[in-house]
Scaffold this active site. Structure first.
Site, PDB file in Angstrom:
ATOM      1  N   LYS A 187      11.596 -24.659   0.390  1.00 61.28           N
ATOM      2  CA  LYS A 187      10.947 -24.530   1.694  1.00 61.28           C
ATOM      3  C   LYS A 187      11.185 -23.120   2.227  1.00 61.28           C
ATOM      4  O   LYS A 187      12.265 -22.788   2.696  1.00 61.28           O
ATOM      5  CB  LYS A 187      11.479 -25.545   2.712  1.00 61.28           C
ATOM      6  CG  LYS A 187      10.568 -25.579   3.945  1.00 61.28           C
ATOM      7  CD  LYS A 187      11.221 -26.034   5.213  1.00 61.28           C
ATOM      8  CE  LYS A 187      12.007 -24.964   5.921  1.00 61.28           C
ATOM      9  NZ  LYS A 187      11.198 -23.826   6.437  1.00 61.28           N
ATOM     10  N   GLY A 240      20.805 -18.779   6.026  1.00 63.75           N
ATOM     11  CA  GLY A 240      20.288 -18.608   7.376  1.00 63.75           C
ATOM     12  C   GLY A 240      21.403 -18.593   8.393  1.00 63.75           C
ATOM     13  O   GLY A 240      22.547 -18.243   8.082  1.00 63.75           O
ATOM     14  N   THR A 242      24.291 -19.599  11.001  1.00 61.55           N
ATOM     15  CA  THR A 242      25.454 -20.481  10.880  1.00 61.55           C
ATOM     16  C   THR A 242      25.206 -21.826  11.567  1.00 61.55           C
ATOM     17  O   THR A 242      25.519 -22.881  11.012  1.00 61.55           O
ATOM     18  CB  THR A 242      26.718 -19.781  11.432  1.00 61.55           C
ATOM     19  OG1 THR A 242      26.989 -18.652  10.593  1.00 61.55           O
ATOM     20  CG2 THR A 242      27.920 -20.698  11.414  1.00 61.55           C
ATOM     21  N   GLY A 245      23.120 -23.958   9.459  1.00 58.60           N
ATOM     22  CA  GLY A 245      23.936 -24.435   8.341  1.00 58.60           C
ATOM     23  C   GLY A 245      24.766 -25.646   8.745  1.00 58.60           C
ATOM     24  O   GLY A 245      24.902 -26.611   7.982  1.00 58.60           O
ATOM     25  N   GLU A 262      24.905 -20.057   2.761  1.00 57.72           N
ATOM     26  CA  GLU A 262      25.012 -18.598   2.849  1.00 57.72           C
ATOM     27  C   GLU A 262      24.635 -18.251   4.275  1.00 57.72           C
ATOM     28  O   GLU A 262      23.460 -18.235   4.622  1.00 57.72           O
ATOM     29  CB  GLU A 262      24.027 -17.994   1.849  1.00 57.72           C
ATOM     30  CG  GLU A 262      24.269 -16.563   1.551  1.00 57.72           C
ATOM     31  CD  GLU A 262      25.572 -16.392   0.841  1.00 57.72           C
ATOM     32  OE1 GLU A 262      26.494 -15.878   1.498  1.00 57.72           O
ATOM     33  OE2 GLU A 262      25.687 -16.765  -0.333  1.00 57.72           O
ATOM     34  N   CYS A 296      22.074 -10.332   6.265  1.00 58.91           N
ATOM     35  CA  CYS A 296      23.300 -11.079   6.560  1.00 58.91           C
ATOM     36  C   CYS A 296      24.525 -10.204   6.309  1.00 58.91           C
ATOM     37  O   CYS A 296      25.559 -10.401   6.914  1.00 58.91           O
ATOM     38  CB  CYS A 296      23.364 -12.383   5.799  1.00 58.91           C
ATOM     39  SG  CYS A 296      22.612 -12.332   4.204  1.00 58.91           S
ATOM     40  N   GLU A 398      26.225 -12.378  15.568  1.00 56.13           N
ATOM     41  CA  GLU A 398      25.300 -11.747  14.619  1.00 56.13           C
ATOM     42  C   GLU A 398      24.030 -11.344  15.372  1.00 56.13           C
ATOM     43  O   GLU A 398      23.382 -12.173  15.992  1.00 56.13           O
ATOM     44  CB  GLU A 398      24.958 -12.728  13.491  1.00 56.13           C
ATOM     45  CG  GLU A 398      24.035 -12.121  12.455  1.00 56.13           C
ATOM     46  CD  GLU A 398      23.827 -13.028  11.241  1.00 56.13           C
ATOM     47  OE1 GLU A 398      23.383 -14.168  11.412  1.00 56.13           O
ATOM     48  OE2 GLU A 398      24.112 -12.576  10.118  1.00 56.13           O
TER      49      GLU A 398
HETATM   50  P1  NAI Z   1      17.403 -20.335  10.718  1.00 56.55           P
HETATM   51  O1  NAI Z   1      18.696 -20.399  10.029  1.00 56.55           O
HETATM   52  O2  NAI Z   1      17.160 -21.337  11.797  1.00 56.55           O
HETATM   53  O3  NAI Z   1      16.216 -20.480   9.643  1.00 56.55           O
HETATM   54  C1  NAI Z   1      16.390 -20.299   8.251  1.00 56.55           C
HETATM   55  C2  NAI Z   1      15.688 -21.428   7.500  1.00 56.55           C
HETATM   56  O4  NAI Z   1      16.201 -22.681   7.933  1.00 56.55           O
HETATM   57  C3  NAI Z   1      14.180 -21.504   7.732  1.00 56.55           C
HETATM   58  O5  NAI Z   1      13.558 -21.892   6.524  1.00 56.55           O
HETATM   59  C4  NAI Z   1      14.060 -22.590   8.765  1.00 56.55           C
HETATM   60  O6  NAI Z   1      12.797 -23.247   8.760  1.00 56.55           O
HETATM   61  C5  NAI Z   1      15.149 -23.544   8.330  1.00 56.55           C
HETATM   62  N1  NAI Z   1      15.638 -24.445   9.378  1.00 56.55           N
HETATM   63  C6  NAI Z   1      15.711 -24.217  10.715  1.00 56.55           C
HETATM   64  N2  NAI Z   1      16.238 -25.274  11.349  1.00 56.55           N
HETATM   65  C7  NAI Z   1      16.510 -26.203  10.391  1.00 56.55           C
HETATM   66  C8  NAI Z   1      17.074 -27.514  10.420  1.00 56.55           C
HETATM   67  N3  NAI Z   1      17.462 -28.088  11.548  1.00 56.55           N
HETATM   68  N4  NAI Z   1      17.228 -28.155   9.240  1.00 56.55           N
HETATM   69  C9  NAI Z   1      16.866 -27.584   8.084  1.00 56.55           C
HETATM   70  N5  NAI Z   1      16.301 -26.373   8.002  1.00 56.55           N
HETATM   71  C10 NAI Z   1      16.130 -25.684   9.145  1.00 56.55           C
HETATM   72  O7  NAI Z   1      17.218 -18.870  11.279  1.00 56.55           O
HETATM   73  P2  NAI Z   1      16.168 -18.348  12.376  1.00 56.55           P
HETATM   74  O8  NAI Z   1      16.069 -19.336  13.503  1.00 56.55           O
HETATM   75  O9  NAI Z   1      14.917 -17.975  11.680  1.00 56.55           O
HETATM   76  O10 NAI Z   1      16.872 -17.014  12.879  1.00 56.55           O
HETATM   77  C11 NAI Z   1      17.869 -17.058  13.883  1.00 56.55           C
HETATM   78  C12 NAI Z   1      19.042 -16.194  13.531  1.00 56.55           C
HETATM   79  O11 NAI Z   1      19.657 -16.674  12.360  1.00 56.55           O
HETATM   80  C13 NAI Z   1      18.732 -14.744  13.212  1.00 56.55           C
HETATM   81  O12 NAI Z   1      18.623 -13.965  14.347  1.00 56.55           O
HETATM   82  C14 NAI Z   1      19.925 -14.364  12.382  1.00 56.55           C
HETATM   83  O13 NAI Z   1      21.006 -14.024  13.199  1.00 56.55           O
HETATM   84  C15 NAI Z   1      20.242 -15.627  11.640  1.00 56.55           C
HETATM   85  N6  NAI Z   1      19.703 -15.583  10.276  1.00 56.55           N
HETATM   86  C16 NAI Z   1      20.566 -15.237   9.279  1.00 56.55           C
HETATM   87  C17 NAI Z   1      20.100 -15.113   7.996  1.00 56.55           C
HETATM   88  C18 NAI Z   1      21.025 -14.731   6.903  1.00 56.55           C
HETATM   89  O14 NAI Z   1      20.561 -14.291   5.854  1.00 56.55           O
HETATM   90  N7  NAI Z   1      22.318 -14.890   7.070  1.00 56.55           N
HETATM   91  C19 NAI Z   1      18.684 -15.297   7.644  1.00 56.55           C
HETATM   92  C20 NAI Z   1      17.867 -15.719   8.764  1.00 56.55           C
HETATM   93  C21 NAI Z   1      18.378 -15.826  10.024  1.00 56.55           C
END
Ligand code: NAI
Ligand code: MG
Length: 495
Positions: A187, A240, A242, A245, A262, A296, A398
């Site tokens: 996804k 994504g 924390t 996660g 991660e 990240c 972050e």
């Molecule tokens: P997110 O962690 O919410 O999204 C990443 C993935 O998780 C996307 O595919 C999203 O559709 C999915 N997702 C979201 N909520 C979910 C849930 N409840 N259950 C399962 N999957 C879910 O990140 P978002 O909202 O796009 O960005 C917010 C912040 O997260 C960013 O500003 C950044 O600080 C951080 N982030 C960190 C990343 C990393 O590589 N460590 C990558 C993306 C975001």
């Protein structure tokens, strides 16, 4: 539509439907959602909006494909994976354009990092498909038993992928999953689904059996959440935020599915007085601002020895002043837009918070108004703060944007303590000419990666992943296979 016609033609070449069980399909609901070009704010495509019904179908397809994929000769699996990696390399230019269009990153960065590494990952793990072995174990008790282990795939893997390196993060998860003999539901992030759908084209083209790789497009609540809670999923691998996660961990508990996380970071860069200052400035620029800071591993907490602090800041500031903002598709661009309006707002919120909390702002960060077709793009000018205090939000949370925080230290111990003053532990960098100091400090930093006199290097063979709240379950390297395998011990009575 105003952005590069060539790019849009390439985009039109790929099938913007999901891949489930070898079929290209719309969402069961018939709904689609819009995909934007962050450099213009314009809609460039629509893709299916998956919900729980589509997740059910994809998991069922992955389950159905599992026995055949497990039974396939490892060498045959390896060949498919190798061919997939080769096709990614052959299509580098097109895929880099697609990533620039969808994510906003520069084509140059995508051509340097995202696409070659994605290709290499499939080829590296293709090699591993034929090298997954158990061991014969002489029992400690000297029993009359012949014991051997078999390393089996965990089963159906759900890969929940972020938007910062869209294709590359699919590869991080698909490479070891497939080599280990698992089937997969990917996804992609709702902000950047296009390269995952292009990957689906290539999966079909090179001839993976139907259902081995499935791609569902949808947002977190509608598609990610049902996937992470699904009883037919044996393992979730996630990159994504924390907080997300933690939600996935919670959702996975009903069937105790395996989880690799991660997550976020707040990584430190330490610059000692004996460092090659120009190299440290260049490296720190990349550590903080590469990919618009949407990494990240961003080493955005920069601690500089007081003797070189002012010179370092001056050089970094001079570098920042040359940064050219623009579309990632434009060859002159150093820094593209952020991925979305939400992310731009979030990052400018942090910049305001830094000001409000009393940090000194040296580079004028904040929303940037570009001319013409880019007037509505999500551009943020890079920011640089000094006089930051450890308790400020910009030092603890972050940011995931082009924002650097420089503070000064005097003693080595003080620098190490400051570096470790975070709940995260993903990465770190240190700059010094003293080899003893380099390894002494590396040993004390609580992070999954330490870069010495460099920052941000990756290689398919080198494990990568966090300590502490940056998550667990390594990616890349031989170690990344482990989370996708489970060991079975087989006993035979010899008495
Ligand atoms: P997110 O962690 O919410 O999204 C990443 C993935 O998780 C996307 O595919 C999203 O559709 C999915 N997702 C979201 N909520 C979910 C849930 N409840 N259950 C399962 N999957 C879910 O990140 P978002 O909202 O796009 O960005 C917010 C912040 O997260 C960013 O500003 C950044 O600080 C951080 N982030 C960190 C990343 C990393 O590589 N460590 C990558 C993306 C975001
Ligand atoms: Mg989120």
């Amino acid at each position: 539509m105003t952005e590069s016609n060539a790019a849009l033609l390439e985009l039109a070449a790929s099938d913007l439907r999901m891949l489930i069980g070898g079929e290209r399909v719309e969402a069961a609901s018939g709904e689609r959602f819009e995909v934007l070009n962050p450099a213009t704010g314009e809609t460039i495509a629509t893709v299916p909006a998956a919900n729980a019904a589509d997740v059910d179908a994809a998991v069922a397809a992955a389950r159905a494909a599992l026995p055949g994929w497990r039974a396939m000769a490892p060498a045959a699996r390896a060949e498919l994976m190798w061919n997939l990696g080769t096709r990614i390399a052959e299509l580098s230019e097109e895929l880099a354009t697609l990533e620039a269009l969808d994510n906003g990153k520069t084509r140059g960065d995508a051509l340097m990092v995202d696409i070659p590494l994605a290709s290499e990952i499939f080829r590296y793990y293709a090699g591993w498909a034929t090298k997954i072995e158990g061991v014969a174990i002489p029992t400690a008790g000297g029993l009359a038993q012949h014991v051997y282990t078999v390393r089996e795939p965990v089963g159906v893997v759900a890969a929940i992928v972020p938007w910062n390196f869209p294709l590359l993060m699919c590869a991080y998860k698909a490479g070891p999953s497939l080599a280990a003999g698992n089937t997969l539901v990917i996804k992609p992030a709702e902000q950047t689904p296009l390269s995952a759908l292009r990957l689906a084209d290539l999966v079909e083209e090179v001839g993976f059996p139907p259902g081995v790789v499935n791609v569902v497009t949808g947002d977190g609540p509608s598609a990610g959440a049902p996937l992470s809670a699904h009883l037919g999923v044996d393992k979730v691998t996630f990159t994504g935020e924390t907080g997300t996660g933690q939600k996935i961990l919670e959702a996975s508990k009903a069937n105790l599915k395996r989880v690799s996380l991660e997550l976020g970071g707040k990584s430190p860069s330490l610059v000692f007085a004996d460092a090659d200052l120009d190299a440290a400035v260049e490296g720190t620029y990349g550590a903080v601002y590469f990919n618009q800071g949407q990494c990240c591993i961003a080493g955005a907490r920069v601690f500089v020895h007081e003797d070189v602090h002012d010179a370092f800041v001056e050089k970094l500031l001079a570098k920042l002043k040359t940064v050219q903002l623009g579309s990632g598709l434009d060859a002159d661009t150093d820094m593209g837009p952020l991925v979305s309006a939400e992310q731009a707002e979030r990052v400018t919120g942090f910049i305001s918070a830094g000001r409000d909390e009393g940090a000194t702002e040296l580079a004028g960060g904040g929303p940037a108004e570009l001319a013409g077709e880019h007037a509505n793009g999500y551009f943020v000018r890079p920011a640089l703060f000094t006089d930051v205090e450890p308790e400020m939000r910009v030092m603890r949370e972050e940011i995931f944007g082009p924002v650097g925080m420089v503070s000064r230290f005097r003693e080595e111990d003080e620098a190490i303590a400051a570096a470790n003053d975070t709940v995260f532990g993903l990465a770190s960098g240190l700059w010094t000419r003293d080899v003893k100091r380099a390894h002494r400090v590396a040993a004390q930093i609580q992070a999954g990666t330490v870069w010495i006199n460099t920052y941000g290097f990756f290689d398919v063979a080198v494990p990568y992943g966090g300590f502490r709240m940056s998550g667990y379950g390594k990616e890349l390297g031989a170690e990344a296979l482990d989370p996708y395998l489970q060991t079975k011990s087989v006993w035979t009575d010899l008495s």
